[in-house]
Design a protein around this motif. Structure first.
Motif, PDB file in Angstrom:
ATOM      1  N   PRO A  41       0.798  -1.227   0.000  1.00 42.61           N
ATOM      2  CA  PRO A  41       0.000   0.000   0.000  1.00 42.61           C
ATOM      3  C   PRO A  41       0.836   1.285   0.000  1.00 42.61           C
ATOM      4  CG  PRO A  41      -0.180  -1.102   2.122  1.00 42.61           C
ATOM      5  CD  PRO A  41       0.591  -2.011   1.219  1.00 42.61           C
ATOM      6  N   VAL A  42       2.027   1.252   0.589  1.00 40.09           N
ATOM      7  CA  VAL A  42       2.852   2.454   0.683  1.00 40.09           C
ATOM      8  C   VAL A  42       4.306   2.070   0.433  1.00 40.09           C
ATOM      9  CG1 VAL A  42       3.665   4.315   2.185  1.00 40.09           C
ATOM     10  CG2 VAL A  42       1.315   3.491   2.402  1.00 40.09           C
ATOM     11  N   LEU A  59      20.113   7.108   2.174  1.00 37.17           N
ATOM     12  CA  LEU A  59      18.770   6.898   1.627  1.00 37.17           C
ATOM     13  C   LEU A  59      17.973   6.036   2.597  1.00 37.17           C
ATOM     14  CD1 LEU A  59      16.953   7.161  -1.031  1.00 37.17           C
ATOM     15  CD2 LEU A  59      17.667   4.819  -1.468  1.00 37.17           C
ATOM     16  N   VAL A  60      16.718   6.423   2.812  1.00 36.77           N
ATOM     17  CA  VAL A  60      15.809   5.626   3.635  1.00 36.77           C
ATOM     18  C   VAL A  60      14.592   5.286   2.792  1.00 36.77           C
ATOM     19  CG1 VAL A  60      14.370   5.556   5.705  1.00 36.77           C
ATOM     20  CG2 VAL A  60      16.567   6.765   5.762  1.00 36.77           C
ATOM     21  N   ALA A  61      14.291   3.993   2.714  1.00 35.71           N
ATOM     22  CA  ALA A  61      13.089   3.528   2.020  1.00 35.71           C
ATOM     23  C   ALA A  61      12.082   3.077   3.073  1.00 35.71           C
ATOM     24  CB  ALA A  61      13.423   2.381   1.089  1.00 35.71           C
ATOM     25  N   ARG A  62      10.855   3.568   2.947  1.00 39.74           N
ATOM     26  CA  ARG A  62       9.769   3.171   3.860  1.00 39.74           C
ATOM     27  C   ARG A  62       8.758   2.387   3.041  1.00 39.74           C
ATOM     28  NH1 ARG A  62       4.642   5.441   5.526  1.00 39.74           N
ATOM     29  NH2 ARG A  62       4.179   4.818   7.662  1.00 39.74           N
ATOM     30  N   THR A  63       8.493   1.180   3.510  1.00 39.02           N
ATOM     31  CA  THR A  63       7.553   0.302   2.818  1.00 39.02           C
ATOM     32  C   THR A  63       6.563  -0.223   3.840  1.00 39.02           C
ATOM     33  OG1 THR A  63       9.454  -0.394   1.487  1.00 39.02           O
ATOM     34  CG2 THR A  63       7.422  -1.615   1.196  1.00 39.02           C
ATOM     35  N   VAL A  64       5.278  -0.212   3.497  1.00 40.05           N
ATOM     36  CA  VAL A  64       4.233  -0.720   4.380  1.00 40.05           C
ATOM     37  C   VAL A  64       3.625  -1.955   3.719  1.00 40.05           C
ATOM     38  CG1 VAL A  64       2.013  -0.235   5.480  1.00 40.05           C
ATOM     39  CG2 VAL A  64       3.754   1.572   5.322  1.00 40.05           C
ATOM     40  N   PHE A  65       3.493  -3.007   4.508  1.00 42.35           N
ATOM     41  CA  PHE A  65       2.902  -4.257   4.048  1.00 42.35           C
ATOM     42  C   PHE A  65       1.656  -4.556   4.878  1.00 42.35           C
ATOM     43  CE2 PHE A  65       7.444  -4.455   3.270  1.00 42.35           C
ATOM     44  CZ  PHE A  65       7.506  -4.887   1.953  1.00 42.35           C
ATOM     45  N   HIS A  66       0.710  -5.266   4.297  1.00 43.37           N
ATOM     46  CA  HIS A  66      -0.495  -5.659   5.022  1.00 43.37           C
ATOM     47  C   HIS A  66      -0.192  -6.710   6.089  1.00 43.37           C
ATOM     48  CE1 HIS A  66      -3.299  -3.339   2.648  1.00 43.37           C
ATOM     49  NE2 HIS A  66      -2.729  -3.800   1.553  1.00 43.37           N
ATOM     50  N   SER A  67       0.897  -7.480   5.888  1.00 40.44           N
ATOM     51  CA  SER A  67       1.210  -8.566   6.825  1.00 40.44           C
ATOM     52  C   SER A  67       2.691  -8.926   6.719  1.00 40.44           C
ATOM     53  CB  SER A  67       0.373  -9.808   6.497  1.00 40.44           C
ATOM     54  OG  SER A  67       0.752 -10.316   5.225  1.00 40.44           O
ATOM     55  N   LYS A  68       3.161  -9.671   7.687  1.00 39.81           N
ATOM     56  CA  LYS A  68       4.531 -10.196   7.653  1.00 39.81           C
ATOM     57  C   LYS A  68       4.685 -11.142   6.468  1.00 39.81           C
ATOM     58  CE  LYS A  68       8.598 -11.552   9.581  1.00 39.81           C
ATOM     59  NZ  LYS A  68       9.023 -12.637   8.737  1.00 39.81           N
TER      60      LYS A  68
END
Length: 105
Positions: A41-42, A59-68
């Motif tokens: 999603p992100v 550099l910082v990457a931010r990633t959002v997941f619905h689950s592990k």
């Protein structure tokens, strides 16, 4: 189930390579597909400020997941992740630092 927030910190010495990575991460949410569906999603990446407290991370990457499980899929099977790793191969000065946690809503 809580979403997973993942931060990946990179040491990329060349500013042009940082910009390439930022661009690649900007399309990750659209590019990453699992079972025919987008599943991240992100996702975005940002260059850090030039500050000694960064310990060389640029550099910082931010990633959002619905689950592990989605994060595990990303790490082990996702073609979009393979492309990011290919883009950065030979351009980072050491393996990235990866931390992840439950997203508090």
């Amino acid at each position: 189930m809580a979403k997973i927030v993942r931060l990946t910190l990179f040491k990329i010495p060349d500013a042009a390579h940082i910009e390439e990575a930022v661009k690649k991460y900007s399309t990750l949410s659209q590019d990453a597909v699992k079972d025919g569906q987008q599943y991240i999603p992100v996702a975005h990446a940002t260059a850090t400020y030039d500050d000694p407290r960064n310990q060389g991370f640029t550099l910082v990457a931010r990633t959002v997941f619905h689950s592990k499980e989605d994060m595990d899929y990303y790490d082990n099977q996702c073609q979009a992740h393979v492309e990011i790793k290919g883009l950065l191969k030979g351009k980072i000065s050491q393996p990235p630092c990866v931390v992840y946690m439950d997203m508090k809503e």
